[in-house]
Write a protein that holds these residues in place. Structure first.
Motif, mmCIF file in Angstrom:
data_model
loop_
_atom_site.group_PDB
_atom_site.id
_atom_site.type_symbol
_atom_site.label_atom_id
_atom_site.label_comp_id
_atom_site.label_asym_id
_atom_site.label_seq_id
_atom_site.Cartn_x
_atom_site.Cartn_y
_atom_site.Cartn_z
ATOM 1 N N MET A 50 0.825 -1.200 0.000
ATOM 2 C CA MET A 50 0.000 0.000 0.000
ATOM 3 C C MET A 50 0.862 1.254 0.000
ATOM 4 O O MET A 50 2.040 1.206 0.361
ATOM 5 N N GLY A 51 0.246 2.371 -0.387
ATOM 6 C CA GLY A 51 0.891 3.672 -0.367
ATOM 7 C C GLY A 51 0.064 4.638 0.453
ATOM 8 O O GLY A 51 -0.857 4.234 1.157
ATOM 9 N N GLU A 52 0.396 5.917 0.349
ATOM 10 C CA GLU A 52 -0.267 7.001 1.083
ATOM 11 C C GLU A 52 0.092 6.956 2.569
ATOM 12 O O GLU A 52 -0.321 6.057 3.291
ATOM 13 N N SER A 53 0.834 7.940 3.008
ATOM 14 C CA SER A 53 1.393 7.939 4.363
ATOM 15 C C SER A 53 0.343 7.806 5.467
ATOM 16 O O SER A 53 0.538 7.037 6.414
ATOM 17 N N ILE A 54 -0.765 8.514 5.364
ATOM 18 C CA ILE A 54 -1.791 8.443 6.413
ATOM 19 C C ILE A 54 -2.408 7.049 6.464
ATOM 20 O O ILE A 54 -2.613 6.481 7.533
#
Length: 94
Positions: free
Chosen positions: A67-71
């Motif tokens: 997965m990606g996206e820091s939050i």
């Protein structure tokens, strides 16, 4: 606690990567780091597109889960490891 191998794909110049790095350090989550060479476009490589099709950093691979996206990554780490921390409150009343 997850027993799968966690790899963080990162670059120290990315503030979003540093957010995930700080959560990993604060929660003492064992992991490996792979530094993506942004200047040479490593984030656009075919192997990395399989980890994060958006070709952005940070991203993680936790066993077979990518997965990606820091939050989203921070939320995933706290929730899957069932960690309680004031740095990332989790509502357990679902």
């Amino acid at each position: 606690m997850s027993k799968s191998k966690l790899t963080l794909y990162t670059n120290v110049f990315s503030p979003y990567s540093r957010t995930v790095m700080n959560i990993l350090a604060l929660l003492e989550i064992e992991h490996e780091e792979y530094v993506i060479d942004l200047l040479n476009g490593e984030q656009t490589s075919e192997w990395y597109k399989k980890i994060n099709p958006k070709m952005k950093i940070p991203a993680i691979k936790d066993g077979d889960h990518c997965m990606g996206e820091s939050i989203d990554i921070c939320k995933y780490l706290v929730e899957t490891r069932k960690l309680k921390t004031p740095a990332w409150p989790v509502d357990n009343q679902k």
